[in-house]
Design a protein around this motif. Structure first.
Motif, PDB file in Angstrom:
ATOM      1  N   ASP A  55     -13.331   0.783   1.345  1.00  0.00           N
ATOM      2  CA  ASP A  55     -13.457   1.856   2.339  1.00  0.00           C
ATOM      3  C   ASP A  55     -12.203   1.977   3.203  1.00  0.00           C
ATOM      4  OD1 ASP A  55     -15.917   2.216   1.260  1.00  0.00           O
ATOM      5  OD2 ASP A  55     -17.041   1.349   2.929  1.00  0.00           O
ATOM      6  N   ALA A  56     -11.559   0.840   3.510  1.00  0.00           N
ATOM      7  CA  ALA A  56     -10.335   0.906   4.310  1.00  0.00           C
ATOM      8  C   ALA A  56      -9.231   1.644   3.551  1.00  0.00           C
ATOM      9  CB  ALA A  56      -9.881  -0.496   4.693  1.00  0.00           C
ATOM     10  N   MET A  57      -9.118   1.393   2.260  1.00  0.00           N
ATOM     11  CA  MET A  57      -8.123   2.104   1.462  1.00  0.00           C
ATOM     12  C   MET A  57      -8.463   3.583   1.365  1.00  0.00           C
ATOM     13  SD  MET A  57      -7.597  -0.682  -1.625  1.00  0.00           S
ATOM     14  CE  MET A  57      -6.629   0.450  -2.595  1.00  0.00           C
ATOM     15  N   SER A  58      -9.746   3.897   1.234  1.00  0.00           N
ATOM     16  CA  SER A  58     -10.148   5.290   1.122  1.00  0.00           C
ATOM     17  C   SER A  58      -9.861   6.057   2.405  1.00  0.00           C
ATOM     18  CB  SER A  58     -11.634   5.360   0.768  1.00  0.00           C
ATOM     19  OG  SER A  58     -12.059   6.693   0.634  1.00  0.00           O
ATOM     20  N   ARG A  59     -10.128   5.455   3.558  1.00  0.00           N
ATOM     21  CA  ARG A  59      -9.899   6.149   4.825  1.00  0.00           C
ATOM     22  C   ARG A  59      -8.412   6.325   5.113  1.00  0.00           C
ATOM     23  NH1 ARG A  59     -14.466   3.534   8.932  1.00  0.00           N
ATOM     24  NH2 ARG A  59     -16.289   4.114   7.656  1.00  0.00           N
ATOM     25  N   GLU A  60      -7.603   5.393   4.667  1.00  0.00           N
ATOM     26  CA  GLU A  60      -6.162   5.502   4.878  1.00  0.00           C
ATOM     27  C   GLU A  60      -5.479   6.328   3.795  1.00  0.00           C
ATOM     28  OE1 GLU A  60      -4.320   4.451   7.420  1.00  0.00           O
ATOM     29  OE2 GLU A  60      -6.132   3.758   8.463  1.00  0.00           O
ATOM     30  N   ALA A  61      -6.242   6.737   2.756  1.00  0.00           N
ATOM     31  CA  ALA A  61      -5.704   7.536   1.641  1.00  0.00           C
ATOM     32  C   ALA A  61      -4.511   6.838   0.995  1.00  0.00           C
ATOM     33  CB  ALA A  61      -5.332   8.931   2.117  1.00  0.00           C
ATOM     34  N   VAL A  62      -4.688   5.551   0.661  1.00  0.00           N
ATOM     35  CA  VAL A  62      -3.625   4.773   0.045  1.00  0.00           C
ATOM     36  C   VAL A  62      -4.145   4.124  -1.223  1.00  0.00           C
ATOM     37  CG1 VAL A  62      -2.436   4.316   2.217  1.00  0.00           C
ATOM     38  CG2 VAL A  62      -4.206   2.729   1.418  1.00  0.00           C
ATOM     39  N   VAL A  63      -3.237   3.658  -2.038  1.00  0.00           N
ATOM     40  CA  VAL A  63      -3.542   2.851  -3.217  1.00  0.00           C
ATOM     41  C   VAL A  63      -2.835   1.512  -3.056  1.00  0.00           C
ATOM     42  CG1 VAL A  63      -3.863   4.840  -4.721  1.00  0.00           C
ATOM     43  CG2 VAL A  63      -1.595   3.823  -4.499  1.00  0.00           C
ATOM     44  N   ARG A  76       1.370  -8.418 -15.102  1.00  0.00           N
ATOM     45  CA  ARG A  76       1.613  -6.990 -15.115  1.00  0.00           C
ATOM     46  C   ARG A  76       1.470  -6.435 -13.706  1.00  0.00           C
ATOM     47  NH1 ARG A  76       3.738  -5.239 -19.755  1.00  0.00           N
ATOM     48  NH2 ARG A  76       3.128  -3.167 -19.042  1.00  0.00           N
ATOM     49  N   PRO A  77       2.248  -5.392 -13.349  1.00  0.00           N
ATOM     50  CA  PRO A  77       1.975  -4.673 -12.100  1.00  0.00           C
ATOM     51  C   PRO A  77       0.654  -3.937 -12.223  1.00  0.00           C
ATOM     52  CG  PRO A  77       3.744  -3.621 -13.330  1.00  0.00           C
ATOM     53  CD  PRO A  77       3.445  -4.896 -14.050  1.00  0.00           C
ATOM     54  N   PHE A  78      -0.083  -3.873 -11.112  1.00  0.00           N
ATOM     55  CA  PHE A  78      -1.466  -3.406 -11.145  1.00  0.00           C
ATOM     56  C   PHE A  78      -1.698  -2.459  -9.977  1.00  0.00           C
ATOM     57  CE2 PHE A  78      -6.168  -4.371 -11.246  1.00  0.00           C
ATOM     58  CZ  PHE A  78      -6.374  -3.890 -12.535  1.00  0.00           C
ATOM     59  N   LEU A  79      -2.231  -1.286 -10.273  1.00  0.00           N
ATOM     60  CA  LEU A  79      -2.529  -0.286  -9.259  1.00  0.00           C
ATOM     61  C   LEU A  79      -4.027  -0.276  -8.999  1.00  0.00           C
ATOM     62  CD1 LEU A  79      -1.651   2.215  -7.524  1.00  0.00           C
ATOM     63  CD2 LEU A  79      -2.207   3.597  -9.537  1.00  0.00           C
ATOM     64  N   LEU A  80      -4.431  -0.307  -7.729  1.00  0.00           N
ATOM     65  CA  LEU A  80      -5.830  -0.258  -7.345  1.00  0.00           C
ATOM     66  C   LEU A  80      -6.073   0.966  -6.479  1.00  0.00           C
ATOM     67  CD1 LEU A  80      -4.847  -3.522  -7.010  1.00  0.00           C
ATOM     68  CD2 LEU A  80      -7.316  -3.749  -6.856  1.00  0.00           C
ATOM     69  N   GLU A  81      -7.164   1.698  -6.767  1.00  0.00           N
ATOM     70  CA  GLU A  81      -7.517   2.870  -5.985  1.00  0.00           C
ATOM     71  C   GLU A  81      -9.034   2.997  -5.930  1.00  0.00           C
ATOM     72  OE1 GLU A  81      -6.050   6.393  -7.739  1.00  0.00           O
ATOM     73  OE2 GLU A  81      -6.555   5.829  -9.795  1.00  0.00           O
ATOM     74  N   PHE A  93       0.858  -1.184   0.000  1.00  0.00           N
ATOM     75  CA  PHE A  93       0.000   0.000   0.000  1.00  0.00           C
ATOM     76  C   PHE A  93       0.895   1.236   0.000  1.00  0.00           C
ATOM     77  CE2 PHE A  93      -2.934  -3.157   1.762  1.00  0.00           C
ATOM     78  CZ  PHE A  93      -4.050  -2.924   0.968  1.00  0.00           C
ATOM     79  N   LEU A  94       0.585   2.159  -0.923  1.00  0.00           N
ATOM     80  CA  LEU A  94       1.398   3.355  -1.109  1.00  0.00           C
ATOM     81  C   LEU A  94       0.527   4.591  -0.911  1.00  0.00           C
ATOM     82  CD1 LEU A  94       3.098   2.239  -4.440  1.00  0.00           C
ATOM     83  CD2 LEU A  94       3.915   1.793  -2.120  1.00  0.00           C
ATOM     84  N   PRO A  95       1.114   5.712  -0.500  1.00  0.00           N
ATOM     85  CA  PRO A  95       0.326   6.951  -0.399  1.00  0.00           C
ATOM     86  C   PRO A  95      -0.295   7.310  -1.744  1.00  0.00           C
ATOM     87  CG  PRO A  95       2.440   7.199   0.700  1.00  0.00           C
ATOM     88  CD  PRO A  95       2.504   5.902  -0.034  1.00  0.00           C
ATOM     89  N   ALA A  96      -1.535   7.751  -1.715  1.00  0.00           N
ATOM     90  CA  ALA A  96      -2.234   8.116  -2.952  1.00  0.00           C
ATOM     91  C   ALA A  96      -1.505   9.248  -3.654  1.00  0.00           C
ATOM     92  CB  ALA A  96      -3.667   8.517  -2.635  1.00  0.00           C
ATOM     93  N   GLY A  97      -1.366   9.145  -4.962  1.00  0.00           N
ATOM     94  CA  GLY A  97      -0.719  10.169  -5.759  1.00  0.00           C
ATOM     95  C   GLY A  97       0.787  10.085  -5.802  1.00  0.00           C
TER      96      GLY A  97
END
Length: 341
Positions: A186-194, A206-211, A153-157
């Motif tokens: 919702d857990a990802m949204s509250r933590e502001a992560v992707v 392939r590497p895959f980004l989820l947000e 999990f990485l910081p969004a943006g």
């Protein structure tokens, strides 16, 4: 419900939480204008032949193979089993090597004159030394190619847009999976992560980004690190400059006058719109072609009835038992009567 069919079906997994999901392409190429090569004189579509660039001879599709160019008219033949081996050989989650492996000598090249010679069955395709080294290294194969396993999990943006490739929409496939899907979203949204994951699409991992986005998730395939060029190779030669303050104020004023919020209408394809107008004018000038006559179901039924009546009419009539017995009896009695007279 989405209008298109799911491009991929599988499971979204976060530790011990798993839910069935489906991937839908977030972009469409249906409105893209494409052209075909045609004969200018007849209007018929053209077909291309496979021509050997050295001998000039046409070859069959069965003789076509993959080749990696290593020199002028020199290629390394790459078989399907080589690609399959490369797909299988990958580290397990969390075991990605950061250090580059030592370089080895390239395998022997294939002269251009031997490209059209089929490989003999049972012949060795690899050098013995290379084969022993490959067998000595063990790789853990993916246990399930239908799973989106979130690894980090990485910081969004934080991920640079240069790595973005193709977007998808992710949604739960079954009603029972909606709760677990909502927990991850919702857990990802509250933590502001992707989430950074891996997924196998079209037989390629392939590497895959989820947000989180709205009530669902957006997935984006990412380019590999070696596919993105280093910016220093291009910007390193640009010198640093000290600009006059008046010039900067003027440039900033122009920027403020043109500032606006993003609207998808800003991305209109003017080239495509102009092409559509041209194609419509050309189509309007063409003579109207009569529509192809389709056979009616009524005609088919009538024809079948006529065939049945024809078959029935051609069948010989079978005499009944009563009439068949009467005729021979009448003939015998008549004969006797004439003999007696």
């Amino acid at each position: 419900m989405p209008a298109s069919r799911p491009y991929w079906k599988g499971y979204l997994k976060l530790s011990f939480v798993s839910c069935p999901v489906a991937l839908y392409p977030a972009i469409s190429a249906a409105e893209r204008i494409s052209f075909r090569q045609v004969n200018r004189r007849t209007g018929h579509r053209l077909k291309q032949k496979l021509i050997d660039s050295v001998t000039g001879q046409a070859i069959d599709a069965a003789d076509k193979a993959r080749g990696y160019e290593v020199g002028e008219n020199e290629f390394l033949l790459v078989e399907d089993r080589d690609l399959e081996r490369a797909r299988r050989e990958r580290p397990a989650p969390g075991e990605v090597e950061l250090a580059a492996p030592p370089l080895r000598e390239s395998p022997p090249t294939v002269p251009a004159s031997l490209h059209d010679e089929p490989a003999k069955e049972g012949a060795a395709d690899y050098d013995d030394e290379d084969e022993e080294q490959e067998e000595a290294v063990t790789f853990r194969r993916p246990q399930n190619t239908r799973t989106i396993q979130i690894e980090h999990f990485l910081p969004a943006g934080q991920i640079d847009s240069r790595y973005f490739e193709k977007p998808y929409y992710i949604m739960p496939r079954e009603e029972i999976s909606q709760e677990s899907f909502a927990v991850i979203r919702d857990a990802m949204s509250r933590e502001a992560v992707v989430g950074l994951a891996r997924v196998v699409l079209s037989s390629r991992e392939r590497p895959f980004l989820l947000e989180p986005t709205g009530r669902g998730l957006r997935g984006v395939t990412l380019r590999f690190a070696h596919e993105v060029r280093n910016e220093s190779e291009y910007f390193g030669a640009i010198p640093e400059m000290k600009l006059p303050p008046e010039m900067m104020k003027l440039a900033q004023h122009i920027i403020r006058t043109k500032s606006a919020d993003f609207d998808p209408a800003m991305l209109e394809d003017h080239y495509r719109r102009a092409l559509v107008r041209i194609l419509r004018r050309k189509q309007a000038k063409r003579p109207v072609q009569p529509p192809a006559v389709k056979p009616s179901r009524e005609n088919v039924v009538t024809l079948m009835d006529a065939l049945r009546r024809s078959v029935a009419a051609e069948r010989p009539a079978k005499p009944s038992r009563r009439s068949g017995a009467a005729k021979p009896a009448t003939g015998r009695r008549g004969g006797r009567h004439r003999t007696a007279g």
